[in-house]
Design an enzyme around this catalytic site. Structure first.
Site, PDB file in Angstrom:
ATOM      1  N   CYS A 238       0.867  -1.181   0.000  1.00 16.40           N
ATOM      2  CA  CYS A 238       0.000   0.000   0.000  1.00 16.40           C
ATOM      3  C   CYS A 238       0.900   1.226   0.000  1.00 16.40           C
ATOM      4  CB  CYS A 238      -0.925   0.009   1.212  1.00 16.40           C
ATOM      5  SG  CYS A 238      -1.931   1.508   1.352  1.00 16.40           S
TER       6      CYS A 238
ATOM      7  N   CYS B 163      -4.889   6.115  -4.198  1.00 16.50           N
ATOM      8  CA  CYS B 163      -4.203   4.822  -4.083  1.00 16.50           C
ATOM      9  C   CYS B 163      -2.769   5.020  -4.550  1.00 16.50           C
ATOM     10  CB  CYS B 163      -4.912   3.762  -4.924  1.00 16.50           C
ATOM     11  SG  CYS B 163      -4.067   2.158  -4.942  1.00 16.50           S
TER      12      CYS B 163
END
Length: 278
Positions: A75, A219
């Site tokens: 992530c 993201c």
């Protein structure tokens, strides 16, 4: 059990960060889902767990769990928040750290202006590395979704991404096609679906439907994958900072080409500290 946590966000992609160095943390998927509930828990896109490294040559280990309780490999926005957390909480005095993830080591670096730059490592394209069912690597793969043929570029940034170019991200079928791409049979481990609008050779707009979380405001790995996809398609300039505009704000991504790491720069902000009883 009482659990101390820190709520953080990177461009609106929000996290609960847990210190697994100073407290012992063993959470079940059900407990993570409860913590991730925005009405009855903390509420987050992902839970980030800081742990001691397995290799003495590294500084920390970094584990990531989506709000559905599933553990994922990487992530990007979380990596910046991770670096800010361990520095601000006195777990390290280094501004550049080596962090183990499920897919290799990343190297975040804190700048004096509050931004964090992360060496996200080199992208991967072989179908087996995504994983993606295809005979061979190609810049653009045809993917059948809802009776339509989409042209997607598949990229692994430690986690899987499928990026397509759209005319307008505001009207792109993110909520309709996102879950269909995420769960497509050609992605055995599911996939993050990126919808990229080219603004210039150094600027894009991006929306991402994240695996296990749905659409998020930003993201980080999706931004990296989108820029890499744009460069591979010949639409963006290599070895030049590309501005990625998400609904949560801007990231700067730079990739020099095959064999080189992707560099991501963006903010990491602490929202509040808290304690919750499980």
């Amino acid at each position: 059990m009482k659990l101390k946590f820190t709520k953080m966000q990177g461009l609106g992609n929000d996290f609960a960060v847990l210190d697994g160095v100073r407290q012992t943390i063993r959470l079940t998927p059900e407990q993570i889902r409860k913590l991730g509930d925005r009405r009855f828990g903390i509420g987050f896109d992902q839970l980030l767990l800081v742990e001691p490294p397995q290799d003495a040559g590294n500084d920390f280990s970094y584990r990531i769990f989506n709000c559905d309780g599933g553990e994922v490999e990487q992530c990007g926005n979380g990596a910046r928040c991770f670096a800010r957390f361990v520095f601000d909480h006195g777990l390290t005095d280094r501004r550049e750290i080596r962090v183990e993830t499920a897919r290799g080591v990343i190297v975040p670096r804190l700048a004096d202006d509050g931004l964090v730059t992360v060496d996200m490592g080199p992208p991967r394209f072989r179908p087996a590395d995504i994983p993606f069912v295809a005979a061979e690597d190609a810049v653009i793969h045809e993917l059948e979704v809802a009776g339509q043929i989409l042209g997607v570029t598949v990229v692994s940034m430690g986690n899987p991404h499928a990026v397509q170019v759209v005319d307008d991200v505001d009207t792109a079928p993110v909520t309709a096609f996102g879950p269909l791409i995420e769960n497509h049979l050609r992605f055995p481990a599911r996939v993050n679906a990126g919808f990229m609008q080219i603004e210039s050779r150094t600027a894009i707009c991006l929306r991402v439907f994240e695996r296990g979380s749905g659409e998020t405001l930003a993201c980080g790995t999706g931004a990296c994958a989108a820029v890499v996809a744009g460069i591979r398609r010949g639409l963006l300039d290599a070895d030049t900072p590309v501005t990625v505009q998400t609904r949560g704000g801007e990231l700067r991504i730079r990739w020099a080409g095959d064999g080189h790491p992707v560099w991501m720069t963006g903010p990491a902000v602490t929202v509040f500290e808290g304690e919750i009883t499980l």
